[in-house]
Motif scaffolding. Structure first.
Motif, short mmCIF file in Angstrom:
data_model
loop_
_atom_site.label_atom_id
_atom_site.label_comp_id
_atom_site.label_asym_id
_atom_site.label_seq_id
_atom_site.Cartn_x
_atom_site.Cartn_y
_atom_site.Cartn_z
N GLN A 165 0.80 -1.23 0.00
CA GLN A 165 0.00 0.00 0.00
C GLN A 165 0.83 1.28 0.00
O GLN A 165 0.52 2.22 -0.71
CB GLN A 165 -0.95 0.02 1.20
N GLN A 166 1.88 1.31 0.81
CA GLN A 166 2.69 2.52 0.90
C GLN A 166 3.32 2.85 -0.45
O GLN A 166 3.31 4.00 -0.90
CB GLN A 166 3.79 2.34 1.97
N ALA A 167 3.83 1.82 -1.10
CA ALA A 167 4.43 2.00 -2.43
C ALA A 167 3.39 2.42 -3.46
O ALA A 167 3.64 3.26 -4.33
CB ALA A 167 5.13 0.72 -2.87
N VAL A 168 2.19 1.85 -3.35
CA VAL A 168 1.09 2.19 -4.28
C VAL A 168 0.70 3.67 -4.09
O VAL A 168 0.53 4.41 -5.07
CB VAL A 168 -0.13 1.26 -4.07
N MET A 169 0.58 4.11 -2.84
CA MET A 169 0.24 5.51 -2.57
C MET A 169 1.28 6.45 -3.16
O MET A 169 0.95 7.47 -3.78
CB MET A 169 0.14 5.76 -1.06
N THR A 223 0.55 9.16 -6.10
CA THR A 223 0.80 10.58 -5.83
C THR A 223 1.73 11.15 -6.90
O THR A 223 1.52 12.26 -7.40
CB THR A 223 1.43 10.75 -4.42
N HIS A 224 2.74 10.38 -7.27
CA HIS A 224 3.67 10.81 -8.33
C HIS A 224 2.93 11.01 -9.65
O HIS A 224 3.10 12.03 -10.33
CB HIS A 224 4.78 9.77 -8.50
N LEU A 225 2.08 10.05 -10.01
CA LEU A 225 1.32 10.14 -11.27
C LEU A 225 0.40 11.36 -11.27
O LEU A 225 0.32 12.07 -12.27
CB LEU A 225 0.49 8.86 -11.48
N GLU A 226 -0.25 11.59 -10.15
CA GLU A 226 -1.17 12.74 -10.05
C GLU A 226 -0.40 14.04 -10.27
O GLU A 226 -0.87 14.94 -10.96
CB GLU A 226 -1.84 12.71 -8.66
N GLY A 227 0.81 14.11 -9.72
CA GLY A 227 1.66 15.30 -9.91
C GLY A 227 2.03 15.49 -11.37
O GLY A 227 2.00 16.61 -11.90
N VAL A 228 2.37 14.40 -12.04
CA VAL A 228 2.73 14.47 -13.48
C VAL A 228 1.51 14.89 -14.30
O VAL A 228 1.59 15.79 -15.14
CB VAL A 228 3.28 13.10 -13.97
N ASN A 229 0.38 14.23 -14.04
CA ASN A 229 -0.84 14.50 -14.83
C ASN A 229 -1.34 15.94 -14.69
O ASN A 229 -1.87 16.52 -15.63
CB ASN A 229 -1.97 13.54 -14.42
N SER A 230 -1.15 16.52 -13.50
CA SER A 230 -1.69 17.87 -13.25
C SER A 230 -0.97 18.92 -14.09
O SER A 230 -1.48 20.01 -14.32
CB SER A 230 -1.59 18.21 -11.77
N ASN A 231 0.23 18.58 -14.55
CA ASN A 231 1.01 19.58 -15.31
C ASN A 231 1.36 19.08 -16.71
O ASN A 231 2.22 19.62 -17.38
CB ASN A 231 2.30 19.87 -14.51
N ILE A 232 0.66 18.04 -17.17
CA ILE A 232 1.07 17.34 -18.39
C ILE A 232 0.98 18.20 -19.65
O ILE A 232 1.76 18.04 -20.59
CB ILE A 232 0.27 16.01 -18.54
N GLU A 233 0.02 19.14 -19.65
CA GLU A 233 -0.17 20.03 -20.82
C GLU A 233 1.06 20.90 -21.07
O GLU A 233 1.33 21.29 -22.20
CB GLU A 233 -1.37 20.96 -20.59
N ASN A 234 1.79 21.23 -20.00
CA ASN A 234 2.89 22.21 -20.11
C ASN A 234 4.26 21.56 -20.31
O ASN A 234 5.27 22.26 -20.32
CB ASN A 234 2.94 23.08 -18.84
N LEU A 235 4.31 20.26 -20.45
CA LEU A 235 5.61 19.59 -20.53
C LEU A 235 6.21 19.68 -21.93
O LEU A 235 5.51 19.53 -22.93
CB LEU A 235 5.47 18.12 -20.14
N SER A 236 7.50 19.94 -21.99
CA SER A 236 8.21 19.90 -23.27
C SER A 236 8.39 18.43 -23.67
O SER A 236 8.18 17.53 -22.86
CB SER A 236 9.59 20.56 -23.13
N MET A 240 -4.83 8.27 -4.57
CA MET A 240 -5.08 6.88 -4.98
C MET A 240 -6.51 6.72 -5.47
O MET A 240 -6.77 6.16 -6.54
CB MET A 240 -4.82 5.97 -3.78
N SER A 241 -7.44 7.23 -4.68
CA SER A 241 -8.85 7.10 -5.01
C SER A 241 -9.18 7.83 -6.32
O SER A 241 -9.87 7.31 -7.19
CB SER A 241 -9.69 7.66 -3.86
N LYS A 242 -8.63 9.04 -6.46
CA LYS A 242 -8.87 9.84 -7.67
C LYS A 242 -8.36 9.10 -8.92
O LYS A 242 -9.04 9.03 -9.94
CB LYS A 242 -8.17 11.20 -7.53
N ILE A 243 -7.14 8.55 -8.79
CA ILE A 243 -6.54 7.79 -9.91
C ILE A 243 -7.40 6.57 -10.23
O ILE A 243 -7.65 6.23 -11.39
CB ILE A 243 -5.10 7.36 -9.55
N GLY A 244 -7.90 5.89 -9.17
CA GLY A 244 -8.75 4.70 -9.35
C GLY A 244 -10.00 5.03 -10.16
O GLY A 244 -10.39 4.28 -11.06
N TYR A 245 -10.63 6.15 -9.84
CA TYR A 245 -11.83 6.57 -10.58
C TYR A 245 -11.49 6.90 -12.03
O TYR A 245 -12.28 6.65 -12.95
CB TYR A 245 -12.51 7.76 -9.90
N GLN A 246 -10.30 7.47 -12.23
CA GLN A 246 -9.84 7.78 -13.60
C GLN A 246 -9.69 6.48 -14.40
O GLN A 246 -10.08 6.41 -15.56
CB GLN A 246 -8.49 8.49 -13.49
#
Length: 453
Positions: A158-162, A166-179, A319-325
């Motif tokens: 679970q700790q590793a999954v969280m 969290t890392h994915l959510e951080g990447v996705n939130s800024n994905i439009e602006n990535l070079s 985790m929950s937000k990603i799961g719904y996605q």
């Protein structure tokens, strides 16, 4: 084709338990009976559950299943001949034909036994016989003897999954602006996370706890030197080419992932798939799992759906937000799950075009196919005694429905595509480098690629 003892047409013989002291021998002698004993114990431990659900019929089914499994364990340990399947499931005839084909060159049934036959064949056969023992004993036919271990592995990670969610959510939130370079860096990182997720394999630990306690994200730099072949640039180029082609032709990019283990590894695969879709590198992802419980921890349709449900239900915001996605990716058809009997048969993948033409044609629709884990690698290269410097493309023996990449931590003694001297150096440093799970490959092949493998 049955592997002869000698090299045939430049193709080396199959790895086999015939070679006393080899990894195949130790697996058949020690690890497979241990797994069978655990299966028997699991069924026996659930006797009360079967009684509560099915009454006396459940108890009888438990006894008879254990009887069949104990008989198989004895056959294995005393090197008895492999026997035909007796159930009437759709793939039984195919398995029995495969057995006949192995018997024919020798003209007798004794020659195809647990220790004398190809290791890949007898190991797959054991799991199919476990399935047969249950199927022949309703009402417990659908019981997944490996479910407890897979569930435990997920919760203990679970700790590793969280951390990874969290890392994915951080990447996705800024994905439009990535070079483009930043996008590649994130892709490369998540490809490696999916690669190292493959360390969590319950069939290798014979069902012992093998969960991921910490996230590999923070360890990627230190793990980098352990990747013996790293073709991530070629995988990236394939995706970028497919994206460019899709834009000009107004088509979509499809990535297929042939899954390996449930638990933490499946989460890393889902995270990579989410990134591919969110970044626009792929428009659809097809996941391929197993149609029956397989190799202790392999993903079934139930495991796939259950993992997404558990991620949604987690008491952790990211985790929950990603799961719904993920649920919505499935609902919208952006993601889809598939299984096919071929994945739980003993064939090398070079047989797929002839023996499962529908599956081969399906994979031809992908722009990239990622094969996760050790068993898929063994089937890709035929689980044969290849020289380590033989090209990956050569060892595939004509298999190539689409550009493909193996993401694998090494847990069996077959590895191709290395540089001259690389294997010898590894052997001098670490004699068990092919089987200890410490090393890994990101190995790419495309018949379209002009570069030599």
């Amino acid at each position: 084709m049955m592997a002869a003892d000698q090299t045939v047409h430049g193709v080396p013989p199959s790895l086999s338990a015939k070679v006393v002291g080899s990894f195949a021998y130790l697996t058949v002698r020690d690890r497979l009976p241990t797994i069978l004993t655990k299966v028997i114990d699991t069924i026996h431990r659930n006797k009360n559950k079967f009684f509560e659900e099915y009454g006396e019929e459940g108890i009888q089914a438990e006894k008879q299943t254990i009887g069949l499994l104990s008989k198989m364990r004895n056959e294995l340990q005393t090197d008895k001949p492999v026997i035909p399947l007796t159930d009437s499931l759709q793939d039984a005839e195919c398995w029995n034909q495969y057995l006949q084909k192995h018997q024919e060159p020798h003209g007798d049934q004794e020659s195809v036994s647990w220790f004398k036959s190809p290791w890949l064949y007898v190991e797959c056969y054991m799991y199919r016989r476990i399935h047969e023992a249950l199927w022949l004993n309703p009402p417990i036919s659908d019981y997944d003897v490996f479910n407890e271990g897979k569930t435990q592995s997920f919760f203990e990670s679970q700790q590793a999954v969280m951390t990874i969610c969290t890392h994915l959510e951080g990447v996705n939130s800024n994905i439009e602006n990535l070079s483009k370079n930043q996008l590649f860096e994130h892709f490369d990182k998540l490809l490696q996370v999916s690669l190292w997720g493959n360390k969590c394999d319950l069939s290798i630990s014979a069902g012992q706890d093998n969960s991921q306690k910490t996230s590999p994200i923070d360890s990627l730099d230190s793990l980098q030197p352990l990747i013996l072949v790293n073709d991530s640039n070629r995988v990236w180029s394939t995706l970028i080419s497919a994206q460019t082609h899709a834009r000009s032709e107004k088509t979509t990019v499809r990535v297929d992932i042939v899954l390996d283990n449930a638990g933490f590894e499946l989460v890393t695969d889902l995270v990579l798939a989410d990134f591919l879709v969110s970044s626009g590198l792929a428009h659809e992802v097809h996941f391929h799992g197993k149609s029956i419980p397989w190799f202790v921890s392999d993903v079934t349709a139930h495991d796939f759906q259950w993992t997404i449900q558990q991620t949604m239900a987690a008491n952790h915001k990211c985790m929950s937000k990603i799961g719904y996605q993920w649920k919505s990716h499935l609902k919208d058809g952006v993601w889809s799950y598939h299984d096919h009997p071929f994945w739980t048969q003993p064939h090398e993948f070079c047989d797929m075009a002839a023996d499962a033409p529908d599956l081969y044609a399906n994979l031809q629709g992908a722009d990239l196919v990622l094969f996760k884990g050790d068993l898929n690698y063994r089937k890709l290269v035929g689980d044969r005694d290849w020289d380590h410097t033989v090209g990956f493309g050569t060892a595939l023996q004509g298999f190539g429905p689409a550009p493909l990449c193996s993401l694998r931590t090494l847990k069996a003694n077959v590895q191709v595509g290395l540089q001259p001297g690389q294997a010898e150096k590894l052997t001098s440093l670490e004699p068990d480098w092919m089987t200890c799970g410490k090393y890994a490959v990101i190995q790419f092949y495309s018949s379209k690629a002009e570069q030599k493998d």
